[in-house]
Design a protein around this motif. Structure first.
Motif, PDB file in Angstrom:
ATOM      1  N   PHE A 197       0.891  -1.195  -0.057  1.00  0.00           N
ATOM      2  CA  PHE A 197       0.192  -0.009  -0.118  1.00  0.00           C
ATOM      3  C   PHE A 197       0.839   1.189  -0.028  1.00  0.00           C
ATOM      4  O   PHE A 197       0.635   2.184  -0.544  1.00  0.00           O
ATOM      5  N   VAL A 198       1.862   1.244   0.869  1.00  0.00           N
ATOM      6  CA  VAL A 198       2.726   2.324   0.879  1.00  0.00           C
ATOM      7  C   VAL A 198       3.471   2.695  -0.544  1.00  0.00           C
ATOM      8  O   VAL A 198       3.573   3.795  -0.997  1.00  0.00           O
ATOM      9  N   GLY A 199       3.699   1.563  -1.191  1.00  0.00           N
ATOM     10  CA  GLY A 199       4.502   1.646  -2.339  1.00  0.00           C
ATOM     11  C   GLY A 199       3.599   2.105  -3.594  1.00  0.00           C
ATOM     12  O   GLY A 199       3.912   3.041  -4.322  1.00  0.00           O
ATOM     13  N   ILE A 200       2.506   1.847  -3.401  1.00  0.00           N
ATOM     14  CA  ILE A 200       1.394   2.243  -4.366  1.00  0.00           C
ATOM     15  C   ILE A 200       0.954   3.749  -4.102  1.00  0.00           C
ATOM     16  O   ILE A 200       0.934   4.546  -5.319  1.00  0.00           O
ATOM     17  N   VAL A 201       0.942   4.020  -3.088  1.00  0.00           N
ATOM     18  CA  VAL A 201       0.577   5.553  -2.706  1.00  0.00           C
ATOM     19  C   VAL A 201       1.838   6.502  -2.873  1.00  0.00           C
ATOM     20  O   VAL A 201       1.597   7.491  -3.753  1.00  0.00           O
ATOM     21  N   MET A 202       3.099   5.986  -2.792  1.00  0.00           N
ATOM     22  CA  MET A 202       4.301   6.486  -3.435  1.00  0.00           C
ATOM     23  C   MET A 202       4.332   6.740  -4.591  1.00  0.00           C
ATOM     24  O   MET A 202       4.671   7.693  -5.213  1.00  0.00           O
ATOM     25  N   SER A 203       4.113   5.744  -5.536  1.00  0.00           N
ATOM     26  CA  SER A 203       4.208   5.705  -7.049  1.00  0.00           C
ATOM     27  C   SER A 203       3.044   6.848  -7.393  1.00  0.00           C
ATOM     28  O   SER A 203       3.180   7.660  -8.382  1.00  0.00           O
ATOM     29  N   PRO A 296       7.088  -0.950  10.515  1.00  0.00           N
ATOM     30  CA  PRO A 296       8.268  -0.281   9.941  1.00  0.00           C
ATOM     31  C   PRO A 296       8.179   0.587   8.602  1.00  0.00           C
ATOM     32  O   PRO A 296       9.072   1.034   8.050  1.00  0.00           O
ATOM     33  N   TYR A 297       6.622   0.601   8.185  1.00  0.00           N
ATOM     34  CA  TYR A 297       6.397   1.351   7.040  1.00  0.00           C
ATOM     35  C   TYR A 297       5.593   2.639   7.305  1.00  0.00           C
ATOM     36  O   TYR A 297       4.413   2.483   8.176  1.00  0.00           O
ATOM     37  N   ASN A 298       5.890   3.715   7.036  1.00  0.00           N
ATOM     38  CA  ASN A 298       5.498   4.958   7.476  1.00  0.00           C
ATOM     39  C   ASN A 298       4.169   5.223   6.593  1.00  0.00           C
ATOM     40  O   ASN A 298       4.230   6.198   5.840  1.00  0.00           O
ATOM     41  N   VAL A 299       3.077   4.907   7.131  1.00  0.00           N
ATOM     42  CA  VAL A 299       1.670   4.963   6.117  1.00  0.00           C
ATOM     43  C   VAL A 299       1.307   6.404   6.177  1.00  0.00           C
ATOM     44  O   VAL A 299       0.970   7.011   5.272  1.00  0.00           O
ATOM     45  N   PRO A 300       1.338   6.972   7.682  1.00  0.00           N
ATOM     46  CA  PRO A 300       0.771   8.440   7.889  1.00  0.00           C
ATOM     47  C   PRO A 300       1.503   9.276   6.971  1.00  0.00           C
ATOM     48  O   PRO A 300       1.131  10.427   6.248  1.00  0.00           O
ATOM     49  N   VAL A 301       2.831   9.140   6.961  1.00  0.00           N
ATOM     50  CA  VAL A 301       3.829  10.188   6.032  1.00  0.00           C
ATOM     51  C   VAL A 301       3.427  10.046   4.577  1.00  0.00           C
ATOM     52  O   VAL A 301       3.268  11.369   3.911  1.00  0.00           O
ATOM     53  N   VAL A 302       3.364   9.046   3.900  1.00  0.00           N
ATOM     54  CA  VAL A 302       2.809   8.914   2.616  1.00  0.00           C
ATOM     55  C   VAL A 302       1.546   9.617   2.167  1.00  0.00           C
ATOM     56  O   VAL A 302       1.421  10.015   1.128  1.00  0.00           O
ATOM     57  N   LEU A 303       0.659   9.192   3.125  1.00  0.00           N
ATOM     58  CA  LEU A 303      -0.710   9.863   3.049  1.00  0.00           C
ATOM     59  C   LEU A 303      -0.594  11.330   3.104  1.00  0.00           C
ATOM     60  O   LEU A 303      -1.177  11.967   2.233  1.00  0.00           O
ATOM     61  N   ALA A 304       0.087  11.749   3.991  1.00  0.00           N
ATOM     62  CA  ALA A 304       0.290  13.360   3.910  1.00  0.00           C
ATOM     63  C   ALA A 304       1.043  14.067   2.616  1.00  0.00           C
ATOM     64  O   ALA A 304       0.370  15.098   2.201  1.00  0.00           O
ATOM     65  N   LEU A 305       1.955  13.092   2.203  1.00  0.00           N
ATOM     66  CA  LEU A 305       2.507  13.842   0.963  1.00  0.00           C
ATOM     67  C   LEU A 305       1.686  13.588  -0.400  1.00  0.00           C
ATOM     68  O   LEU A 305       1.892  14.332  -1.286  1.00  0.00           O
ATOM     69  N   LEU A 306       0.929  12.802  -0.390  1.00  0.00           N
ATOM     70  CA  LEU A 306      -0.048  12.505  -1.450  1.00  0.00           C
ATOM     71  C   LEU A 306      -0.952  13.729  -1.527  1.00  0.00           C
ATOM     72  O   LEU A 306      -1.277  14.307  -2.571  1.00  0.00           O
TER      73      LEU A 306
END
Length: 382
Positions: A197-203, A296-306
């Motif tokens: 999920f983190v990888g998809i959101v980052m992409s 170890p996967y920062n889900v809140p950060v990637v959601l904020a960057l989106l």
């Protein structure tokens, strides 16, 4: 006479010296080897040390049982090998592809394998001591009415009320070992789902950033293609062309050429910057709902960057909708300040779209805790 590298005949070539320096434990190499959450990495190391001591003690006790000594020793050898592999995965200096926390998952998989092997070699008394943890893990990842969860509870009850000291049957041992192993694999799958999920959101975030940059660059090159300008009527047949960075008055309705002359190359860039700032405020406001995570996967950060590139794009698209008359009564903004104000609103409105991603992110995190985390779920042994 100096060699081609610039050093004398007795001096080591500079490239070799650089490689030698890098291969030593320099801060650069050390930081490369410590990729991922350091606390979790050390926690896995500590768990490996505990299991090594427990394994040694279990092997000594198993050797007293002559009937199972050879079998227990075979399991112990395999378990020690798994712990060695876990230590090797934590070092991960030689991995061709290093991800921030992938080595933690690999090491934990080897630790789980060692623990499953220990179930096979443990004595009946050791199994009784391990049962609470095993049942907790099974309850966490199997639904209350799952037959594997019910069977594990029945075995635990039988062992607790075993007045005849019959001990653990071979079939029961195999069932517990396989069920606990499956529960641990489910936990790993749930954790890998978070990483995916983190990888998809980052992409998607990178794609949206590139799209926003592309729009800004294209508007600077072709500033008259789709101008973000409005043409309100002032009074007495006079009109005004209002753009995000410039405005100009005209006698009579402005022509396309006059609108193009008023538009500026930086119009879209200004709107996108305002949209990013508004989205950043929305990201800060969303922090009140973030509970954090031990993964170890920062889900809140990637959601904020989106939210940032989404805000940049929604600010420009919202103004284009207004310019096209999509919002009745708001198609003729009469000042640059009003355009900027609406860009702020549209940039913040990205929350209407990204909130669904926020909800999905929280759902993915909650799923790691297993079915027992859902309200109303109760274990059969309760």
């Amino acid at each position: 006479m100096s060699d081609a590298t610039g050093g004398g005949p007795d001096r080591e070539p500079w490239l070799t010296r650089v490689r030698t320096w890098y291969d030593t434990r320099t801060p650069i190499r050390a930081s490369r080897g410590e990729m991922g959450p350091w606390e979790q990495k050390e926690a896995v190391r500590a768990r490996i040390a505990e299991l090594e001591a427990i394994l040694d003690a279990a092997a000594v006790r198993a050797s007293a049982d002559k009937e199972r000594a050879d079998v227990a020793e075979s399991y112990a050898v395999k378990a020690r090998h798994e712990l060695v592999q876990a230590q090797s995965a934590l070092a991960h200096d030689s991995h061709p592809r290093m991800r921030g926390a992938a080595h933690l998952g690999v090491a934990q998989s080897h630790v789980d394998s060692a623990m499953n092997l220990m179930v096979w070699m443990a004595s009946g008394e050791d199994i009784k001591a391990m049962l609470p943890d095993m049942l907790a893990l099974i309850d966490e990842h199997f639904a209350p009415r799952d037959p594997r969860r019910i069977r594990a509870t029945e075995i635990a009850r039988r062992l607790q009320h075993d007045d005849q000291n019959r001990g653990l049957r071979l079939g029961e041992r195999a069932f517990l070992a396989e069920t606990v192993s499956h529960a641990r694999r489910l936990l790993r799958k749930e954790t890998l789902r978070v990483r995916s999920f983190v990888g998809i959101v980052m992409s998607v975030t990178v794609g949206l950033f590139l799209a926003a940059i592309g729009v800004a660059v294209m508007s600077c090159i072709w500033e008259t293609a789709i101008p973000l300008c409005f043409t309100p009527e002032i009074s007495g047949g006079r009109y005004k062309v209002v753009c995000p960075s410039f405005s100009q008055d005209f006698e009579g309705p402005p022509t396309a050429e006059q609108i193009a002359d008023t538009a500026r190359a930086q119009d879209y860039l200004i709107i996108e910057i305002v949209g990013v700032l508004s989205a950043a405020i929305a990201s800060a406001a969303a922090l009140r709902r973030i509970r954090g995570t031990a993964l170890p996967y920062n889900v809140p950060v990637v959601l904020a960057l989106l939210k940032l590139p989404t805000g940049a794009l929604t600010a420009g698209l919202g103004l284009l909708l207004m310019r096209g008359g999509f919002v009745p009564g708001l198609s003729a903004l009469d000042s640059t300040a009003q355009i900027i104000a609406w860009a702020i609103i549209f940039g913040y409105s990205q929350q209407l779209f990204t909130k669904f991603v926020d909800n999905q992110g929280q759902a993915v995190l909650d799923a790691v805790r297993g079915p027992s985390s859902h309200p109303g779920s109760t274990g059969p042994h309760a």
